[in-house]
Scaffold this motif. Sequence first.
Motif, short mmCIF file in Angstrom:
data_model
loop_
_atom_site.label_atom_id
_atom_site.label_comp_id
_atom_site.label_asym_id
_atom_site.label_seq_id
_atom_site.Cartn_x
_atom_site.Cartn_y
_atom_site.Cartn_z
N ASP A 28 35.93 -42.43 18.08
CA ASP A 28 36.40 -42.71 16.73
C ASP A 28 36.50 -41.42 15.94
O ASP A 28 35.64 -41.10 15.14
N TYR A 29 37.54 -40.65 16.22
CA TYR A 29 37.79 -39.42 15.48
C TYR A 29 38.41 -39.71 14.12
O TYR A 29 38.62 -38.82 13.33
N TRP A 30 38.70 -40.98 13.86
CA TRP A 30 39.41 -41.39 12.65
C TRP A 30 38.56 -42.39 11.88
O TRP A 30 38.97 -43.52 11.64
N ASP A 31 37.36 -42.00 11.45
CA ASP A 31 36.44 -42.89 10.76
C ASP A 31 37.07 -43.65 9.61
O ASP A 31 36.79 -44.81 9.39
N GLY A 32 37.92 -42.99 8.86
CA GLY A 32 38.54 -43.61 7.70
C GLY A 32 39.64 -44.59 8.03
O GLY A 32 40.08 -45.34 7.16
N ASP A 33 40.10 -44.60 9.25
CA ASP A 33 41.20 -45.48 9.66
C ASP A 33 40.62 -46.66 10.42
O ASP A 33 40.30 -46.56 11.60
N LEU A 34 40.50 -47.79 9.75
CA LEU A 34 39.90 -48.98 10.36
C LEU A 34 40.81 -49.63 11.39
O LEU A 34 40.38 -50.50 12.13
N CYS A 35 42.06 -49.22 11.44
CA CYS A 35 43.04 -49.81 12.36
C CYS A 35 43.37 -48.87 13.51
O CYS A 35 44.43 -48.99 14.13
N ILE A 37 41.70 -46.50 17.00
CA ILE A 37 40.61 -46.21 17.94
C ILE A 37 41.16 -45.28 19.01
O ILE A 37 42.37 -45.22 19.22
N GLY A 38 40.27 -44.59 19.66
CA GLY A 38 40.66 -43.75 20.77
C GLY A 38 39.97 -44.20 22.04
O GLY A 38 38.83 -44.66 22.00
N LEU A 39 40.66 -44.10 23.13
CA LEU A 39 40.09 -44.35 24.46
C LEU A 39 40.16 -43.04 25.21
O LEU A 39 41.23 -42.44 25.33
N LYS A 40 39.02 -42.60 25.72
CA LYS A 40 38.96 -41.30 26.37
C LYS A 40 38.37 -41.44 27.76
O LYS A 40 37.35 -42.09 27.96
N ARG A 41 39.05 -40.82 28.71
CA ARG A 41 38.54 -40.74 30.07
C ARG A 41 38.78 -39.30 30.54
O ARG A 41 39.94 -38.88 30.63
N GLN A 42 37.69 -38.62 30.80
CA GLN A 42 37.73 -37.20 31.12
C GLN A 42 38.42 -36.47 29.97
O GLN A 42 37.99 -36.60 28.83
N GLU A 43 39.49 -35.75 30.24
CA GLU A 43 40.15 -35.04 29.14
C GLU A 43 41.37 -35.78 28.60
O GLU A 43 42.08 -35.28 27.74
N ARG A 44 41.59 -36.99 29.07
CA ARG A 44 42.73 -37.77 28.60
C ARG A 44 42.30 -38.69 27.46
O ARG A 44 41.31 -39.40 27.57
N LEU A 45 43.07 -38.68 26.39
CA LEU A 45 42.77 -39.46 25.21
C LEU A 45 43.99 -40.25 24.79
O LEU A 45 45.11 -39.71 24.77
N VAL A 46 43.78 -41.51 24.47
CA VAL A 46 44.85 -42.34 23.93
C VAL A 46 44.41 -42.79 22.54
O VAL A 46 43.36 -43.43 22.38
N TYR A 47 45.17 -42.42 21.55
CA TYR A 47 44.95 -42.86 20.17
C TYR A 47 45.82 -44.10 19.95
O TYR A 47 47.02 -44.08 20.23
N ILE A 48 45.20 -45.18 19.49
CA ILE A 48 45.92 -46.45 19.29
C ILE A 48 45.75 -46.88 17.84
O ILE A 48 44.65 -46.85 17.30
N SER A 49 46.85 -47.32 17.23
CA SER A 49 46.82 -47.78 15.84
C SER A 49 47.62 -49.07 15.69
O SER A 49 48.67 -49.24 16.30
N THR A 50 47.09 -49.96 14.85
CA THR A 50 47.79 -51.19 14.50
C THR A 50 48.21 -51.22 13.03
O THR A 50 48.82 -52.18 12.58
N TYR A 51 47.91 -50.16 12.31
CA TYR A 51 48.06 -50.15 10.85
C TYR A 51 49.46 -50.57 10.38
O TYR A 51 49.60 -51.36 9.45
N ALA A 52 50.49 -50.06 10.98
CA ALA A 52 51.86 -50.31 10.51
C ALA A 52 52.31 -51.75 10.73
O ALA A 52 53.35 -52.16 10.20
N TYR A 53 51.52 -52.54 11.46
CA TYR A 53 51.98 -53.88 11.86
C TYR A 53 51.04 -55.00 11.43
O TYR A 53 51.15 -56.13 11.89
N LEU A 54 50.11 -54.71 10.53
CA LEU A 54 49.11 -55.70 10.13
C LEU A 54 49.71 -56.95 9.51
O LEU A 54 49.17 -58.04 9.66
N LYS A 55 50.83 -56.82 8.84
CA LYS A 55 51.44 -57.97 8.16
C LYS A 55 52.51 -58.67 9.00
O LYS A 55 53.10 -59.64 8.55
N GLU A 56 52.73 -58.18 10.20
CA GLU A 56 53.76 -58.79 11.05
C GLU A 56 53.18 -59.96 11.85
O GLU A 56 52.01 -59.97 12.21
N GLU A 57 54.04 -60.91 12.13
CA GLU A 57 53.61 -62.09 12.89
C GLU A 57 53.21 -61.71 14.31
O GLU A 57 52.20 -62.20 14.83
#
Length: 103
Positions: A28-35, A37-57
Motif C-alpha cells: 500500500d504505497y498509496w495510503d491516501g487512495d482507498l481505491c 492497492i499494489g500486488l508485488k512478487r519479487q521485483e514485479r509490482l502491479v498497481y490496481i485502481s478502481t477509483y475512476a469506475y466507482l459509480k459505474e454499473e
Amino acid sequence: MVEKDKTIINLMNRLKTFFEMSSVEFVDYWDGDLCAIGLKRQERLVYISTYAYLKEENLKYDYSLEIDRLVETQKLNIIKDVQGINEVELISTLRQFLCLTTK
C-alpha cells in the motif's frame, strides 16, 4: 494497511480464491487512495485502481505494470498502463505478469 474501499477488498478476496498468493505481497504505497492497492512478487509490482469506475454499473479497473527498483534508483519503472478493463482481463494479466499459479 488503511482500510480500503469495498471494490479493492472484494478484488483481493477473489484473487485469494483463484491463485496461490503466499508469494505475493499486498503493498500500500498509496495510503491516501482507498481505491488502490499494489500486488508485488519479487521485483514485479502491479498497481490496481478502481477509483475512476466507482459509480459505474459494471466495475472496471486501471492498472500499471511496474518493475520495483526503489532501492537502487528511487523510482519505479512503469512498463505498461491500462485503463478501463474488466476483471477477467485483469486476472489474466496478473496471472501472466506475476507468474501466479491457480488453486
